[in-house]
Design a protein around this motif. Structure first.
Motif, PDB file in Angstrom:
ATOM      1  N   VAL A 256       0.858  -1.178   0.000  1.00 39.85           N
ATOM      2  CA  VAL A 256       0.000   0.000   0.000  1.00 39.85           C
ATOM      3  C   VAL A 256       0.902   1.238   0.000  1.00 39.85           C
ATOM      4  O   VAL A 256       1.720   1.400   0.911  1.00 39.85           O
ATOM      5  N   THR A 257       0.765   2.070  -1.039  1.00 38.93           N
ATOM      6  CA  THR A 257       1.522   3.328  -1.111  1.00 38.93           C
ATOM      7  C   THR A 257       0.623   4.456  -0.625  1.00 38.93           C
ATOM      8  O   THR A 257      -0.429   4.726  -1.211  1.00 38.93           O
ATOM      9  N   ILE A 258       1.028   5.106   0.437  1.00 38.49           N
ATOM     10  CA  ILE A 258       0.237   6.172   1.039  1.00 38.49           C
ATOM     11  C   ILE A 258       0.983   7.485   0.836  1.00 38.49           C
ATOM     12  O   ILE A 258       2.158   7.606   1.201  1.00 38.49           O
ATOM     13  N   THR A 259       0.296   8.459   0.237  1.00 40.89           N
ATOM     14  CA  THR A 259       0.874   9.777  -0.019  1.00 40.89           C
ATOM     15  C   THR A 259       0.214  10.796   0.885  1.00 40.89           C
ATOM     16  O   THR A 259      -1.022  10.834   1.003  1.00 40.89           O
ATOM     17  N   LEU A 260       1.034  11.615   1.522  1.00 40.93           N
ATOM     18  CA  LEU A 260       0.512  12.694   2.355  1.00 40.93           C
ATOM     19  C   LEU A 260       0.205  13.891   1.454  1.00 40.93           C
ATOM     20  O   LEU A 260       1.085  14.395   0.741  1.00 40.93           O
ATOM     21  N   THR A 261      -1.039  14.304   1.459  1.00 41.21           N
ATOM     22  CA  THR A 261      -1.423  15.474   0.673  1.00 41.21           C
ATOM     23  C   THR A 261      -1.136  16.744   1.464  1.00 41.21           C
ATOM     24  O   THR A 261      -1.117  16.737   2.699  1.00 41.21           O
ATOM     25  N   ASP A 262      -0.944  17.847   0.712  1.00 46.49           N
ATOM     26  CA  ASP A 262      -0.502  19.082   1.335  1.00 46.49           C
ATOM     27  C   ASP A 262      -1.667  19.847   1.945  1.00 46.49           C
ATOM     28  O   ASP A 262      -2.778  19.863   1.399  1.00 46.49           O
ATOM     29  N   VAL A 263      -1.389  20.453   3.062  1.00 47.61           N
ATOM     30  CA  VAL A 263      -2.290  21.441   3.665  1.00 47.61           C
ATOM     31  C   VAL A 263      -1.473  22.694   3.905  1.00 47.61           C
ATOM     32  O   VAL A 263      -0.237  22.665   3.946  1.00 47.61           O
ATOM     33  N   ASN A 264      -2.148  23.836   4.012  1.00 46.42           N
ATOM     34  CA  ASN A 264      -1.452  25.103   4.177  1.00 46.42           C
ATOM     35  C   ASN A 264      -1.045  25.274   5.639  1.00 46.42           C
ATOM     36  O   ASN A 264      -1.699  25.967   6.415  1.00 46.42           O
ATOM     37  N   ASP A 265       0.070  24.630   5.967  1.00 45.58           N
ATOM     38  CA  ASP A 265       0.567  24.713   7.339  1.00 45.58           C
ATOM     39  C   ASP A 265       1.903  25.427   7.414  1.00 45.58           C
ATOM     40  O   ASP A 265       2.546  25.425   8.468  1.00 45.58           O
ATOM     41  N   ASN A 266       2.336  26.033   6.288  1.00 44.95           N
ATOM     42  CA  ASN A 266       3.612  26.754   6.285  1.00 44.95           C
ATOM     43  C   ASN A 266       3.384  28.171   5.779  1.00 44.95           C
ATOM     44  O   ASN A 266       2.801  28.372   4.707  1.00 44.95           O
ATOM     45  N   PRO A 267       3.826  29.182   6.480  1.00 43.38           N
ATOM     46  CA  PRO A 267       3.671  30.572   6.020  1.00 43.38           C
ATOM     47  C   PRO A 267       4.735  30.898   4.977  1.00 43.38           C
ATOM     48  O   PRO A 267       5.801  30.272   4.931  1.00 43.38           O
ATOM     49  N   PRO A 268       4.470  31.879   4.115  1.00 38.03           N
ATOM     50  CA  PRO A 268       5.493  32.296   3.151  1.00 38.03           C
ATOM     51  C   PRO A 268       6.565  33.141   3.827  1.00 38.03           C
ATOM     52  O   PRO A 268       6.323  33.773   4.861  1.00 38.03           O
ATOM     53  N   HIS A 269       7.738  33.155   3.232  1.00 39.07           N
ATOM     54  CA  HIS A 269       8.793  34.030   3.745  1.00 39.07           C
ATOM     55  C   HIS A 269       9.741  34.383   2.605  1.00 39.07           C
ATOM     56  O   HIS A 269       9.959  33.590   1.676  1.00 39.07           O
ATOM     57  N   PHE A 270      10.275  35.589   2.674  1.00 39.01           N
ATOM     58  CA  PHE A 270      11.237  36.058   1.685  1.00 39.01           C
ATOM     59  C   PHE A 270      12.629  35.567   2.068  1.00 39.01           C
ATOM     60  O   PHE A 270      13.024  35.625   3.246  1.00 39.01           O
ATOM     61  N   SER A 271      13.344  35.090   1.059  1.00 39.31           N
ATOM     62  CA  SER A 271      14.700  34.602   1.330  1.00 39.31           C
ATOM     63  C   SER A 271      15.646  35.753   1.666  1.00 39.31           C
ATOM     64  O   SER A 271      16.675  35.539   2.317  1.00 39.31           O
ATOM     65  N   ARG A 272      15.296  36.970   1.198  1.00 36.72           N
ATOM     66  CA  ARG A 272      16.101  38.151   1.510  1.00 36.72           C
ATOM     67  C   ARG A 272      15.189  39.246   2.044  1.00 36.72           C
ATOM     68  O   ARG A 272      14.051  39.378   1.602  1.00 36.72           O
ATOM     69  N   LYS A 273      15.697  39.985   2.972  1.00 30.23           N
ATOM     70  CA  LYS A 273      14.917  41.064   3.559  1.00 30.23           C
ATOM     71  C   LYS A 273      15.116  42.384   2.814  1.00 30.23           C
ATOM     72  O   LYS A 273      14.367  43.334   3.058  1.00 30.23           O
ATOM     73  N   ASN A 274      16.103  42.436   1.919  1.00 30.04           N
ATOM     74  CA  ASN A 274      16.344  43.668   1.160  1.00 30.04           C
ATOM     75  C   ASN A 274      16.731  43.296  -0.269  1.00 30.04           C
ATOM     76  O   ASN A 274      17.538  42.376  -0.502  1.00 30.04           O
ATOM     77  N   TYR A 275      16.118  44.004  -1.219  1.00 31.05           N
ATOM     78  CA  TYR A 275      16.439  43.853  -2.638  1.00 31.05           C
ATOM     79  C   TYR A 275      16.832  45.211  -3.182  1.00 31.05           C
ATOM     80  O   TYR A 275      16.315  46.250  -2.739  1.00 31.05           O
ATOM     81  N   GLN A 276      17.742  45.217  -4.151  1.00 30.03           N
ATOM     82  CA  GLN A 276      18.157  46.458  -4.797  1.00 30.03           C
ATOM     83  C   GLN A 276      18.101  46.274  -6.312  1.00 30.03           C
ATOM     84  O   GLN A 276      18.616  45.279  -6.841  1.00 30.03           O
ATOM     85  N   TYR A 277      17.482  47.249  -6.988  1.00 31.41           N
ATOM     86  CA  TYR A 277      17.369  47.225  -8.440  1.00 31.41           C
ATOM     87  C   TYR A 277      17.667  48.619  -8.973  1.00 31.41           C
ATOM     88  O   TYR A 277      17.367  49.631  -8.318  1.00 31.41           O
ATOM     89  N   THR A 278      18.244  48.685 -10.161  1.00 33.38           N
ATOM     90  CA  THR A 278      18.560  49.942 -10.837  1.00 33.38           C
ATOM     91  C   THR A 278      17.843  49.985 -12.175  1.00 33.38           C
ATOM     92  O   THR A 278      17.911  49.011 -12.954  1.00 33.38           O
ATOM     93  N   VAL A 279      17.172  51.090 -12.465  1.00 36.92           N
ATOM     94  CA  VAL A 279      16.453  51.249 -13.723  1.00 36.92           C
ATOM     95  C   VAL A 279      16.802  52.600 -14.319  1.00 36.92           C
ATOM     96  O   VAL A 279      17.200  53.528 -13.615  1.00 36.92           O
ATOM     97  N   LEU A 280      16.657  52.699 -15.644  1.00 41.27           N
ATOM     98  CA  LEU A 280      16.877  53.963 -16.339  1.00 41.27           C
ATOM     99  C   LEU A 280      15.653  54.856 -16.186  1.00 41.27           C
ATOM    100  O   LEU A 280      14.516  54.369 -16.152  1.00 41.27           O
ATOM    101  N   GLU A 281      15.894  56.137 -16.119  1.00 43.21           N
ATOM    102  CA  GLU A 281      14.763  57.050 -15.985  1.00 43.21           C
ATOM    103  C   GLU A 281      13.907  57.076 -17.251  1.00 43.21           C
ATOM    104  O   GLU A 281      12.764  57.505 -17.221  1.00 43.21           O
ATOM    105  N   SER A 282      14.449  56.579 -18.353  1.00 43.92           N
ATOM    106  CA  SER A 282      13.681  56.514 -19.602  1.00 43.92           C
ATOM    107  C   SER A 282      12.822  55.266 -19.710  1.00 43.92           C
ATOM    108  O   SER A 282      12.233  55.013 -20.760  1.00 43.92           O
ATOM    109  N   LEU A 283      12.759  54.478 -18.638  1.00 49.33           N
ATOM    110  CA  LEU A 283      11.962  53.257 -18.667  1.00 49.33           C
ATOM    111  C   LEU A 283      10.499  53.602 -18.966  1.00 49.33           C
ATOM    112  O   LEU A 283       9.897  54.431 -18.283  1.00 49.33           O
ATOM    113  N   PRO A 284       9.918  52.982 -19.992  1.00 50.55           N
ATOM    114  CA  PRO A 284       8.518  53.318 -20.338  1.00 50.55           C
ATOM    115  C   PRO A 284       7.544  52.895 -19.246  1.00 50.55           C
ATOM    116  O   PRO A 284       7.796  51.954 -18.477  1.00 50.55           O
TER     117      PRO A 284
END
Length: 805
Positions: A256-284
């Motif tokens: 008998v193969t028994i599979t555990l189905t998922d329930v929402n028992d884990n909260p989301p979390h960001f792997s990083r607390k800070n992100y940095q991005y650079t964009v051109l001022e001409s970005l449409p």
């Protein structure tokens, strides 16, 4: 009677009690006469009961142990009838299922044996018929009776799981004892006899996570709160054993193969607390600025995210969820400006879209992170202070008059100087100019509001340091009207005057139009010029509503006297200054009926004789047309029957065009055209006039008279040469009956007589002197070098002659 070896031990005591009745046979227990039980309800004494009428057969069931493996046939039982006295006159006969292949009977003693090993799972019982007959005559001495032989079960079949391998699912974090799945095994042994088919279940592999109920086969969780994120699948081995699990029982297993189905028992979390991005001022606008993702150990719908901006820039940025990757996509909503603000700190929150209330106690199912967006400066195009400028100018403004000024600046920190120009695609007639430095727009050509009342210009602003950076501004110039157009008739009037018109009759109402635009509305004044006010025919009445009426002064107009009157009308507008124009109204005198409807106007028509009606005229005209058609048909038929003047093969085909797809057939191809057309004009042409036929038509054009003393073509001027060449061919074609019509297009390959090399055609080579000197070819340049080599010297001449010989 019956006796069963399998039941002798159990019935020993019973047989001892029945020994006094042996002479009567065992049938005293159960009647088998005709296979029916008969009970005596009469009360009699013991002796009378022993002397009652004897019944012929006594039956019951026989039992045979399955899977018997002995060497001798297995004894099943014995048949005996009280008719049999032991003298050998009675014979026992057996029939029914397996009576010849499985079961045998001793015809003298009635002993029954099984000759084959029996399997209860294949057949549980056999139905047989027994009969006692006279050995000599084969006449039955007992009625045929039926009995059963039952196969007694032994434990020779193990339990089997008919469904094979089982697959089951159970939610993770389930409580202890949660049912997962039920397994079932079957045993082919007899469930009504002993414990051979009584199965119990046990778990061989899969503890301590799961357990199985021994009697029902229900598998349940044995540990609480199993976590899918730790282990999501288990393989169990379940055993089913008969004989109630006792020693010696048979068993079978399944997985008998028994599979555990998922329930929402884990909260989301960001792997990083800070992100940095650079964009051109001409970005449409609507471009992607950055992507962030919160990690969730759950899967499927339990890992779906919702993102939102909670701090800074909610109006500048927006964030959406990528449904495929569950990333938060930050999108630009407004243009960036490095000079205004060059960095933004955005706070992002990620929340599970589907939250299960049972796990809310575990904590908040959301997480936050910070995104810093840095704006990088780029060299931007100049920007106009007002994207659309509206200007007004009078129609009579002089050339060079300034209309207004546009202004643009460099938004970058360099603040480069700006040069202005007009996009001439928006000013094709170059009516306006713009000062390159100041941006002042002026008039370059006179304006005409009636041609174009609004001019839409595109002004280009260019950086002096980087001419590739060009900004665009728009200017709408409205031209104000002046009164520079006199009023005229609204339409071209066609005025009809009946001969019987009475004095004072209105024959025409006129109105006027003016191309100018009057702020208070147009107001026109109508009058007759002073030179015609005193005329005796017509007068004019101004209706004071921008219309006027033409009225007759007299009656008795006659077409014979005058059929057309021209009346000048003066129209004045209310402009400042006022403008006027004189328009001529044409009045035609007409013959009218009694209702005043014009019948005919202008000159007097030709009248037909009084006695000729319209119907007669139509009939005569029809006859004339019919005769003309018949004459044309007769002439056409006669022309078709006319024999050709010359044979078909002798027809002149010099002007035919023949196209070939192959290389050519030599002299045969020259029959399709006349080579004379390619001759040099210096050869005196004799017009090929047909001498045997008088031309049907004469030429309609004068031709230059030909004479025998024509000048040589190369002595005439070029224009005269070409003119005479064309006239000669035109004359030939015009007087030639079989030639194309005179107006057809004919092409002649005539180059002219102006070539220094004169004619190089080989067509005239036979008439020229081959011994002439060709040394002049060497002076013609490199293009004639080959000819100079062939003909320019004596060797060349000899070679050339040899080649042409």
């Amino acid at each position: 009677m019956w006796c069963d070896s399998g039941s002798l031990g159990r019935a020993g005591t019973l047989l001892a009690l029945l020994l006094p009745l042996w002479e009567l046979g065992c049938w005293g227990l159960i009647s088998a006469s005709g296979g029916q039980n008969q009970a005596q309800h009469t009360t009699v004494g013991p002796w009378e009961m022993l002397r009652r009428h004897k019944r012929s057969w006594v039956w019951n069931q026989f039992f045979v142990l399955e899977e018997y493996t002995g060497e001798e046939p297995l004894y099943v039982g014995k048949l005996h009838s009280d008719v049999d006295k032991g003298d050998g006159k009675v014979k026992y006969v057996l029939s029914g299922e397996g009576s010849t292949s499985i079961f045998t009977i001793d015809e003298n003693t009635g002993d029954i044996h099984a000759t084959k090993r029996l399997d209860r799972e294949e057949q549980a019982y056999y139905t047989l018929q027994a009969q006692a007959v006279d050995r000599i005559t084969n006449i039955p001495v007992e009625p045929r009776s039926e009995f059963l032989v039952k196969v007694q079960d032994i434990n020779d079949n193990e339990p089997k799981f008919m469904d094979g391998h089982y697959m089951a699912e159970v939610p993770e974090m389930s409580e202890l004892g949660t049912m997962v799945v039920q397994v079932a095994a079957t045993d082919a042994d007899d469930p009504t006899y002993g414990n051979s088919a009584r199965v119990v279940y046990s778990i061989i592999s899969g503890q301590p996570y799961f357990s199985v109920e021994p009697k029902t086969g229900i598998i349940r969780t044995a540990l609480p709160n199993m976590d899918r994120e730790v282990k999501d699948q288990y393989v169990l081995v379940i055993q089913a054993k008969d004989m109630v699990g006792q020693m010696g029982g048979l068993s079978g297993t399944t997985s008998v193969t028994i599979t555990l189905t998922d329930v929402n028992d884990n909260p989301p979390h960001f792997s990083r607390k800070n992100y940095q991005y650079t964009v051109l001022e001409s970005l449409p606008v609507a471009s992607v600025v950055a992507r962030v993702k919160a990690v969730d150990a759950d899967i499927g719908p339990n890992a779906e995210m919702e993102y939102r901006i909670i701090e800074d820039g909610p109006g500048l940025f927006k964030i959406t969820t990528d449904e495929d990757t569950q990333e938060g996509v930050i999108i630009l909503q407004k243009p960036l400006d490095f000079e205004t603000k060059n960095s933004f700190n955005v706070r992002i929150e990620a929340t599970n879209r589907n939250i299960e209330p049972a796990f809310v106690h575990l904590g908040s199912f959301s997480d936050t992170t910070s995104v810093k967006v840095t704006v990088k400066d780029v060299n931007e195009s100049p920007v106009f202070s007002t994207q659309l400028s509206r200007m007004v100018i009078s129609e009579d403004a002089r050339v060079g008059t300034s209309i207004g000024r546009v202004s643009a600046h460099d938004p970058d920190t360099s603040n480069s100087a700006i040069r202005y120009s007009i996009d001439r695609n928006t000013d094709l007639e170059r009516i306006f100019n713009v000062d390159a430095l100041s941006g002042v727009i002026s008039i370059a050509k006179p304006l005409d509001r009636e041609v174009n009342s609004v001019h839409n210009l595109t002004i280009l602003a260019m950086e002096s340091q980087d001419p590739t950076k060009i900004g665009k501004g728009f200017v709408a110039i409205t031209v104000l009207d002046i009164n520079d157009n006199a009023p005229v008739f609204a339409i071209a009037y066609e005025t009809l005057l009946c001969e019987n018109a009475a004095p004072g009759q209105v024959i025409q109402t006129i109105s006027a139009v003016d191309k100018d635009e009057s702020p208070s509305g147009h107001l026109f004044y109508f009058a007759l010029p002073a030179s015609v006010v005193s005329n005796s025919n017509f007068t004019l009445r101004d209706n004071k509503d921008n219309t006027a009426s033409i009225v007759t002064k007299r009656g008795g107009f006659r077409r014979q006297e005058q059929m057309l009157y021209r009346l000048p009308v003066l129209i004045v507008d209310n402009g400042s200054p006022a403008l006027s124009s004189t328009n001529t109204l044409s009045v035609n005198v007409c013959d009218c009926d009694s209702d005043g409807v014009a019948q005919s106007c202008g000159a007097m028509p030709y009248t037909l004789p009084a006695g000729l009606s319209t119907g007669a005229l139509v009939a005569i005209l029809g006859c004339i047309i019919t005769l003309l058609v018949m004459v044309l048909m007769i002439m056409s038929m006669r022309q078709r029957k006319k024999e050709p003047l010359i044979l078909e093969e002798e027809r002149d085909v010099r002007e035919n065009t023949v196209l070939y797809d192959d290389e050519g057939g030599g002299e045969e191809d020259t029959e399709a055209f006349d080579m004379v057309a390619l001759r040099n004009l210096n050869v005196i042409r004799d017009p090929k006039v047909r001498r045997d036929v008088i031309p049907d038509t004469h030429t309609f054009f004068p031709y230059p008279t030909s004479s025998s003393s024509q000048p040589v073509h190369n002595t005439l001027p070029d224009n005269v040469v070409f003119q005479k060449f064309i006239w000669d061919h035109l004359k030939d074609a015009d007087v030639e009956p079989s030639a194309p019509p005179y107006d057809s297009l004919q092409t002649y390959t005539f180059e002219g007589s102006g070539s220094v090399a004169e004619s190089l055609s080989s067509l005239e080579s036979l008439s020229t002197d081959s011994e002439q000197n060709y040394d002049y070819l060497s002076t013609w340049g490199p293009r004639f070098k080959k000819l100079a080599d062939l003909y320019g010297n004596s060797d060349g001449n000899s070679n050339g002659n040899s080649m042409l010989s």
